[in-house]
Design a protein around this motif. Structure first.
Motif, PDB file in Angstrom:
ATOM      1  N   GLN A  70      93.805  65.406  63.296  1.00  0.00           N
ATOM      2  CA  GLN A  70      93.342  65.034  61.961  1.00  0.00           C
ATOM      3  C   GLN A  70      92.127  64.123  62.041  1.00  0.00           C
ATOM      4  N   THR A  71      92.119  63.199  62.996  1.00  0.00           N
ATOM      5  CA  THR A  71      90.973  62.310  63.185  1.00  0.00           C
ATOM      6  C   THR A  71      89.739  63.107  63.565  1.00  0.00           C
ATOM      7  N   LYS A  72      89.911  64.089  64.421  1.00  0.00           N
ATOM      8  CA  LYS A  72      88.796  64.943  64.827  1.00  0.00           C
ATOM      9  C   LYS A  72      88.207  65.661  63.618  1.00  0.00           C
ATOM     10  N   VAL A  73      89.067  66.241  62.796  1.00  0.00           N
ATOM     11  CA  VAL A  73      88.598  66.946  61.597  1.00  0.00           C
ATOM     12  C   VAL A  73      87.891  65.970  60.664  1.00  0.00           C
ATOM     13  N   GLN A  74      88.458  64.776  60.505  1.00  0.00           N
ATOM     14  CA  GLN A  74      87.854  63.769  59.628  1.00  0.00           C
ATOM     15  C   GLN A  74      86.475  63.359  60.141  1.00  0.00           C
ATOM     16  N   LEU A  75      86.350  63.160  61.442  1.00  0.00           N
ATOM     17  CA  LEU A  75      85.049  62.802  62.023  1.00  0.00           C
ATOM     18  C   LEU A  75      84.037  63.918  61.825  1.00  0.00           C
ATOM     19  N   GLU A  76      84.475  65.144  62.000  1.00  0.00           N
ATOM     20  CA  GLU A  76      83.572  66.269  61.799  1.00  0.00           C
ATOM     21  C   GLU A  76      83.082  66.309  60.367  1.00  0.00           C
ATOM     22  N   ASN A  77      83.976  66.017  59.423  1.00  0.00           N
ATOM     23  CA  ASN A  77      83.589  66.022  58.013  1.00  0.00           C
ATOM     24  C   ASN A  77      82.719  64.826  57.652  1.00  0.00           C
ATOM     25  N   ASP A  78      83.100  63.636  58.130  1.00  0.00           N
ATOM     26  CA  ASP A  78      82.378  62.410  57.771  1.00  0.00           C
ATOM     27  C   ASP A  78      80.996  62.319  58.395  1.00  0.00           C
ATOM     28  N   TYR A  79      80.904  62.678  59.671  1.00  0.00           N
ATOM     29  CA  TYR A  79      79.650  62.460  60.392  1.00  0.00           C
ATOM     30  C   TYR A  79      78.903  63.741  60.703  1.00  0.00           C
ATOM     31  N   GLY A  80      79.405  64.841  60.241  1.00  0.00           N
ATOM     32  CA  GLY A  80      78.716  66.093  60.492  1.00  0.00           C
ATOM     33  C   GLY A  80      78.664  66.437  61.957  1.00  0.00           C
ATOM     34  N   CYS A  81      79.755  66.197  62.675  1.00  0.00           N
ATOM     35  CA  CYS A  81      79.776  66.511  64.101  1.00  0.00           C
ATOM     36  C   CYS A  81      80.098  67.981  64.280  1.00  0.00           C
ATOM     37  N   LYS A  82      79.538  68.515  65.299  1.00  0.00           N
ATOM     38  CA  LYS A  82      79.991  69.821  65.754  1.00  0.00           C
ATOM     39  C   LYS A  82      80.708  69.551  67.061  1.00  0.00           C
ATOM     40  N   VAL A  83      82.002  69.809  67.114  1.00  0.00           N
ATOM     41  CA  VAL A  83      82.782  69.529  68.304  1.00  0.00           C
ATOM     42  C   VAL A  83      83.171  70.837  68.947  1.00  0.00           C
ATOM     43  N   GLY A  84      82.739  71.026  70.162  1.00  0.00           N
ATOM     44  CA  GLY A  84      83.083  72.221  70.905  1.00  0.00           C
ATOM     45  C   GLY A  84      83.606  71.828  72.263  1.00  0.00           C
ATOM     46  N   LYS A  85      83.764  72.792  73.124  1.00  0.00           N
ATOM     47  CA  LYS A  85      84.271  72.487  74.451  1.00  0.00           C
ATOM     48  C   LYS A  85      83.227  71.779  75.298  1.00  0.00           C
TER      49      LYS A  85
END
Length: 167
Positions: A70-85
């Motif tokens: 959930q924190t990962k999803v929140q960070l992606e939404n808040d900071y516009g991160c693209k998280v991949g491998k």
């Protein structure tokens, strides 16, 4: 004949006894291994307590994993991160300044110059770019400011173009 049957009976009883002893020893080793996987406790636990403790520990770890997702999803939404491998891009803007942070797997080939070109094409003047290797990844931070502060920098467009470089 009775002597032969008695010998057969005692040898099968001995086999069962040895098999039971081996089973108990195996179970003891498995419980010892389970105990070594759990956080240390000051008191010795019974087998039932050990199993309950293991069940609770697994449940806690599952809950923690859910929180982290959930924190990962929140960070992606808040900071516009693209998280991949292999890469993470975050962008933060304030006033006419833009900070781009990259975390890149060391085995991924990317050209930092292309990231800098995108920033400049989008109206950002790069003021500093630093990177260092940390274990199996590179961490890069690029600071920039808008060439024209009245126009500013379109952060979402910059992020989209940077992500396009790694897709």
């Amino acid at each position: 004949m009775q002597g032969g049957e008695g010998g057969s009976s005692s040898s099968s009883r001995l086999k069962r006894s040895l098999m039971e002893r081996e089973r108990r020893l195996n179970m003891k080793n498995l419980f010892a291994h389970l105990c070594s996987l759990l956080p240390p406790k000051p008191t010795k636990m019974t087998v039932l307590e050990l199993v309950d403790e293991a069940r609770e520990y697994v449940k806690q770890k599952q809950q923690r994993m859910e929180q982290l997702k959930q924190t990962k999803v929140q960070l992606e939404n808040d900071y516009g991160c693209k998280v991949g491998k292999s890469i993470v891009i975050t962008t933060r803007d304030s006033d006419s300044c833009l900070e781009v942070n990259l975390v890149v797997s060391a085995d991924l080939k990317f050209e930092l110059s292309k990231f800098l070109i995108v920033l400049e094409e989008e109206g950002a003047q790069v003021t500093s770019a630093m990177y260092h290797r940390e274990g199996d990844r590179f961490i890069c931070s690029i600071q920039s400011q808008a060439i024209c502060s009245r126009i500013g920098i379109e952060t979402s467009r910059v992020r989209e173009r940077l992500e396009g470089l790694i897709s």
